[in-house]
Design a protein around this motif. Structure first.
Motif, PDB file in Angstrom:
ATOM      1  N   SER A 127       0.851  -1.199   0.000  1.00 12.78           N
ATOM      2  CA  SER A 127       0.000   0.000   0.000  1.00 12.78           C
ATOM      3  C   SER A 127       0.881   1.241   0.000  1.00 12.78           C
ATOM      4  CB  SER A 127      -0.909   0.009   1.241  1.00 12.78           C
ATOM      5  OG  SER A 127      -1.786  -1.099   1.211  1.00 12.78           O
ATOM      6  N   VAL A 143      -3.364  -0.213  -3.221  1.00 12.60           N
ATOM      7  CA  VAL A 143      -3.992  -0.636  -1.977  1.00 12.60           C
ATOM      8  C   VAL A 143      -3.950  -2.158  -1.967  1.00 12.60           C
ATOM      9  CG1 VAL A 143      -6.144  -0.698  -0.653  1.00 12.60           C
ATOM     10  CG2 VAL A 143      -5.483   1.393  -1.865  1.00 12.60           C
ATOM     11  N   ASP A 144      -3.289  -2.702  -0.976  1.00 14.06           N
ATOM     12  CA  ASP A 144      -3.156  -4.160  -0.860  1.00 14.06           C
ATOM     13  C   ASP A 144      -2.678  -4.774  -2.182  1.00 14.06           C
ATOM     14  OD1 ASP A 144      -3.196  -6.524   0.488  1.00 14.06           O
ATOM     15  OD2 ASP A 144      -5.347  -6.855   0.309  1.00 14.06           O
ATOM     16  N   ARG A 146      -2.886  -3.667  -5.252  1.00 17.34           N
ATOM     17  CA  ARG A 146      -3.619  -3.397  -6.484  1.00 17.34           C
ATOM     18  C   ARG A 146      -3.874  -1.903  -6.655  1.00 17.34           C
ATOM     19  NH1 ARG A 146      -8.524  -7.599  -6.509  1.00 17.34           N
ATOM     20  NH2 ARG A 146      -9.224  -6.257  -4.821  1.00 17.34           N
ATOM     21  N   LEU A 148      -5.732   1.454  -7.084  1.00 17.18           N
ATOM     22  CA  LEU A 148      -7.031   1.915  -6.616  1.00 17.18           C
ATOM     23  C   LEU A 148      -7.828   2.538  -7.766  1.00 17.18           C
ATOM     24  CD1 LEU A 148      -7.797   3.981  -3.435  1.00 17.18           C
ATOM     25  CD2 LEU A 148      -8.665   4.726  -5.638  1.00 17.18           C
ATOM     26  N   TYR A 149      -9.013   1.987  -7.995  1.00 12.16           N
ATOM     27  CA  TYR A 149      -9.977   2.577  -8.924  1.00 12.16           C
ATOM     28  C   TYR A 149     -11.309   2.709  -8.198  1.00 12.16           C
ATOM     29  CZ  TYR A 149      -6.720   0.648 -12.390  1.00 12.16           C
ATOM     30  OH  TYR A 149      -5.607   0.326 -13.116  1.00 12.16           O
ATOM     31  N   GLY A 150     -12.214   3.467  -8.753  1.00 12.29           N
ATOM     32  CA  GLY A 150     -13.567   3.547  -8.214  1.00 12.29           C
ATOM     33  C   GLY A 150     -14.448   4.039  -9.333  1.00 12.29           C
ATOM     34  N   HIS A 153     -10.748   7.225 -11.907  1.00 11.03           N
ATOM     35  CA  HIS A 153      -9.455   7.234 -11.220  1.00 11.03           C
ATOM     36  C   HIS A 153      -9.354   8.470 -10.334  1.00 11.03           C
ATOM     37  CE1 HIS A 153      -8.165  10.438 -13.943  1.00 11.03           C
ATOM     38  NE2 HIS A 153      -8.756   9.760 -14.914  1.00 11.03           N
ATOM     39  N   PRO A 154      -8.470   8.412  -9.347  1.00 12.55           N
ATOM     40  CA  PRO A 154      -8.283   9.593  -8.482  1.00 12.55           C
ATOM     41  C   PRO A 154      -7.790  10.818  -9.262  1.00 12.55           C
ATOM     42  CG  PRO A 154      -7.314   7.635  -7.472  1.00 12.55           C
ATOM     43  CD  PRO A 154      -7.668   7.260  -8.901  1.00 12.55           C
ATOM     44  N   ILE A 223      -3.578  12.920   2.180  1.00 16.48           N
ATOM     45  CA  ILE A 223      -3.462  11.609   1.540  1.00 16.48           C
ATOM     46  C   ILE A 223      -3.213  10.529   2.601  1.00 16.48           C
ATOM     47  CG2 ILE A 223      -1.920  10.222   0.081  1.00 16.48           C
ATOM     48  CD1 ILE A 223      -1.579  12.801  -1.658  1.00 16.48           C
ATOM     49  N   THR A 226      -6.315   9.727   4.507  1.00 17.87           N
ATOM     50  CA  THR A 226      -7.385   9.123   3.707  1.00 17.87           C
ATOM     51  C   THR A 226      -7.029   7.713   3.236  1.00 17.87           C
ATOM     52  OG1 THR A 226      -7.932  11.339   2.932  1.00 17.87           O
ATOM     53  CG2 THR A 226      -8.921   9.515   1.737  1.00 17.87           C
ATOM     54  N   LEU A 227      -5.770   7.499   2.845  1.00 19.06           N
ATOM     55  CA  LEU A 227      -5.371   6.226   2.246  1.00 19.06           C
ATOM     56  C   LEU A 227      -4.505   5.356   3.143  1.00 19.06           C
ATOM     57  CD1 LEU A 227      -4.508   7.497  -1.345  1.00 19.06           C
ATOM     58  CD2 LEU A 227      -6.298   5.851  -0.794  1.00 19.06           C
ATOM     59  N   ALA A 228      -3.959   5.931   4.203  1.00 22.66           N
ATOM     60  CA  ALA A 228      -3.093   5.180   5.114  1.00 22.66           C
ATOM     61  C   ALA A 228      -1.971   4.437   4.379  1.00 22.66           C
ATOM     62  CB  ALA A 228      -3.932   4.194   5.949  1.00 22.66           C
ATOM     63  N   PRO A 229      -1.227   5.116   3.511  1.00 26.10           N
ATOM     64  CA  PRO A 229      -0.158   4.429   2.768  1.00 26.10           C
ATOM     65  C   PRO A 229       1.014   4.075   3.668  1.00 26.10           C
ATOM     66  CG  PRO A 229       0.003   6.783   2.399  1.00 26.10           C
ATOM     67  CD  PRO A 229      -1.258   6.558   3.209  1.00 26.10           C
ATOM     68  N   GLU A 230       1.761   3.046   3.251  1.00 26.24           N
ATOM     69  CA  GLU A 230       3.000   2.708   3.962  1.00 26.24           C
ATOM     70  C   GLU A 230       4.126   3.667   3.577  1.00 26.24           C
ATOM     71  OE1 GLU A 230       3.413  -1.903   4.215  1.00 26.24           O
ATOM     72  OE2 GLU A 230       2.363  -1.442   2.352  1.00 26.24           O
TER      73      GLU A 230
ATOM     74  N   SER B 127     -17.133   0.303  -4.665  1.00 28.41           N
ATOM     75  CA  SER B 127     -16.236   1.335  -4.136  1.00 28.41           C
ATOM     76  C   SER B 127     -17.058   2.485  -3.579  1.00 28.41           C
ATOM     77  CB  SER B 127     -15.307   1.845  -5.237  1.00 28.41           C
ATOM     78  OG  SER B 127     -14.463   0.807  -5.705  1.00 28.41           O
ATOM     79  N   VAL B 143     -12.912  -0.416  -1.376  1.00 33.53           N
ATOM     80  CA  VAL B 143     -12.280  -0.278  -2.685  1.00 33.53           C
ATOM     81  C   VAL B 143     -12.387  -1.635  -3.368  1.00 33.53           C
ATOM     82  CG1 VAL B 143     -10.124   0.151  -3.907  1.00 33.53           C
ATOM     83  CG2 VAL B 143     -10.701   1.526  -1.885  1.00 33.53           C
ATOM     84  N   LEU B 148     -10.505  -0.738   2.806  1.00 30.04           N
ATOM     85  CA  LEU B 148      -9.180  -0.174   2.576  1.00 30.04           C
ATOM     86  C   LEU B 148      -8.372  -0.162   3.878  1.00 30.04           C
ATOM     87  CD1 LEU B 148      -8.272   3.035   0.628  1.00 30.04           C
ATOM     88  CD2 LEU B 148      -7.435   2.712   2.946  1.00 30.04           C
ATOM     89  N   LEU B 151      -1.066   1.304   6.184  1.00 34.21           N
ATOM     90  CA  LEU B 151      -0.327   1.397   7.446  1.00 34.21           C
ATOM     91  C   LEU B 151      -1.383   1.701   8.501  1.00 34.21           C
ATOM     92  CD1 LEU B 151       2.504   1.583   8.770  1.00 34.21           C
ATOM     93  CD2 LEU B 151       2.445   4.024   8.308  1.00 34.21           C
ATOM     94  N   PRO B 154      -7.494   4.400   7.874  1.00 35.57           N
ATOM     95  CA  PRO B 154      -7.610   5.835   7.617  1.00 35.57           C
ATOM     96  C   PRO B 154      -8.062   6.620   8.867  1.00 35.57           C
ATOM     97  CG  PRO B 154      -8.673   4.569   5.876  1.00 35.57           C
ATOM     98  CD  PRO B 154      -8.356   3.596   6.979  1.00 35.57           C
ATOM     99  N   THR B 156      -9.758   9.801   8.351  1.00 33.92           N
ATOM    100  CA  THR B 156     -10.189  10.779   7.367  1.00 33.92           C
ATOM    101  C   THR B 156     -10.742  12.063   7.983  1.00 33.92           C
ATOM    102  OG1 THR B 156     -10.722   8.819   6.066  1.00 33.92           O
ATOM    103  CG2 THR B 156     -11.418  10.921   5.164  1.00 33.92           C
ATOM    104  N   TYR B 225     -11.651  13.199  -4.719  1.00 32.04           N
ATOM    105  CA  TYR B 225     -10.478  13.287  -5.578  1.00 32.04           C
ATOM    106  C   TYR B 225      -9.393  12.274  -5.193  1.00 32.04           C
ATOM    107  CZ  TYR B 225     -12.191  17.590  -7.796  1.00 32.04           C
ATOM    108  OH  TYR B 225     -12.918  18.510  -8.517  1.00 32.04           O
ATOM    109  N   ALA B 228     -11.968   8.335  -5.343  1.00 32.95           N
ATOM    110  CA  ALA B 228     -12.848   8.097  -6.487  1.00 32.95           C
ATOM    111  C   ALA B 228     -14.020   7.155  -6.140  1.00 32.95           C
ATOM    112  CB  ALA B 228     -12.059   7.548  -7.682  1.00 32.95           C
TER     113      ALA B 228
END
Lengths: 304, 304
Positions: A127, A143-144, A146, A148-150, A153-154, A223, A226-230, B127, B143, B148, B151, B154, B156, B225, B228
């Motif tokens: 992620s 995300v995991d 893959r 991310l789409y919905g 796209h973002p 970001i 919202t997305l909790a990225p690593e 999603s 998602v 989702l 780390l 979220p 948010t 944004y 998505a």
């Protein structure tokens, strides 16, 4: 062998190969009108094929916004871009028609995210976010493992950012004025300092680094929540501005202010520069092509 | 039969059943200290079991931030909450120890998102975002059909929002001041108007609806944004403020300003009120329990 096209707003980069260290041919095409640009790109692959190259599939990473929903009649099109003449352009169609091989179509930032995940600064992560800060600001999120789409796209460059104290610049986004892209993209920095960012020197360069660093941190904060990225991997022309990433890391600590208390957010590896530079997008289109070939093979097996 | 606990900051709701229309038993426990609250919750399930109820698994949706990484020694804990006495509390452990059945642990908003996806306002969508606007602001995102994570989860409610023109309120978030939650959660509205939001009347109620609607739109813009989503489903106490959602829909059109040009964003079905109301969280914990039971069954099969 795969073909890939990074379809950018100012140039198309066409490549043939399998990865960033295995590019057999490449051609850079300056963007003119849609039909000339697309014809020149298609011709590059037709010439390669005439010279004996066997292409199994094509991947396209395009500037946007684009239509990614396969059941939509405008799949593979650029939709409503402010770029004159390009709204409603079918990008994927001409390649599929001329070459007759599987085509995978995605955003330029999604392609770059795939490449940084396989070969670059996000290797081994499930992620993460690839964020480009250049002519525009945009992101591709994994995300995991893959993309991310919905609903499409973002469009992460258009999130709101808090204004830096004392900053009265109105922003250059034609839609939102002072969004992330409006305040901190290359054209915004150019307009603020009166010259292109890569030409800045001395005190102006240092001031631009602090400025972009502030807004990068602001965008990365939202970001992150919202997305909790690593990890957040930053590419694009402004990622090369000396001192910018250090300024962003320091400012991110201020803006997160210890919440939610993850030590990872304060570590130097959380916000890093892309490793593949300008090769991320073109290399990523080869991953898209690989996926197109794999999907076609699976579909052929399923139908016997 | 499954057990579920919505562990909120002011009350724990314990349920036994299989879904929102099949709740056999329920108990509401006002939150005191962690040990008393957890003991009362565990006792509810022990009493049910003593009375002959067979519980296959437990699902917990907790206020946070929480630790969701299973390999972390503090998995199942609340981490660093401003709520006095609750930082570092093991929530999942006492249920697993006392009941000896599989436990699935997640955030309260992720549980509610699952329930709205199966039984509520997001049925059939792959999603979407469930957003609660109440004592706090938080979101759970699906998602491509899956919650989702990255780390951790979220947060948010802590994204940046642009300030409403003329709004000089400093915000009540102890970490960020004027973030989304700091400007528009229940306590923020209460502090602005001098009484709890549900007690507002007349012009004050209308003003609060416009205010919360503005900030909801601002938050939904950046969520849109970044993620998505196909739809944003709004729950929590403030979602019931008369006129608030209409104000938010109108303001969202202003803030998106036609970008990226998706007609779906302007449709009334894009931003909707949750259908399950206060039942979303507890019902979602039963889905978590179902997942815990399924994982345990799969693991048992795999090990023979």
């Amino acid at each position: 062998m795969f073909g890939g096209i990074e379809a950018g707003g100012t140039k198309f980069v066409c490549v043939i190969g399998t990865g960033p260290d295995d590019i057999a041919q490449t051609q850079r095409i300056d963007v003119a009108g849609p039909s000339e640009t697309l014809k020149a790109s298609v011709d590059f692959f037709l010439r390669a094929r005439a010279a004996g190259v066997r292409l199994d599939a094509i991947g396209i990473g395009s500037f946007g916004p684009v239509e990614l929903r396969r059941l939509n009649p405008r799949y593979g099109f650029i939709t409503t871009t402010p770029k004159p003449g390009w709204s409603g352009t079918d990008i994927a169609g001409p390649f599929a028609a001329a070459l007759g091989i599987p085509v995978e179509f995605d955003t330029d930032v999604n392609a770059a995210a795939l490449a940084e995940g396989r070969w670059g600064a996000a290797r081994g992560l499930a992620s993460f976010v690839y964020l480009t800060v250049g002519t525009g600001i945009g992101a591709g999120a994994l995300v995991d493992g893959r993309l991310l789409y919905g609903l499409g796209h973002p469009e992460t460059g258009h999130i709101a950012v808090p204004r830096r104290p004392g900053d009265t610049y109105e922003g250059i986004c034609p839609f939102h004025g002072d969004c992330f892209e409006g305040m901190a993209s290359g054209p915004a920095v150019g307009a603020r300092f009166g010259r292109r960012p890569e030409l800045l020197e001395g005190a102006d360069q240092a001031a631009a680094a602090e400025l972009v660093g502030f807004y990068l941190a602001a965008g990365v904060r939202s970001i992150t929540y919202t997305l909790a990225p690593e990890r957040v991997v930053v590419g694009g022309g402004l990622s090369a501005l000396p001192g910018m990433l250090d300024a962003a890391r320091a400012e991110l600590r201020v803006q997160l202010n210890g919440y939610p208390g993850l030590t990872e957010h304060a570590a130097p590896g959380f916000l890093v520069r892309a490793e593949l530079g300008g090769n991320a997008g073109p290399a990523g289109t080869l991953i898209l092509a690989e996926q197109a070939a794999a999907s076609a093979t699976a579909a052929a097996r399923a139908t016997g």
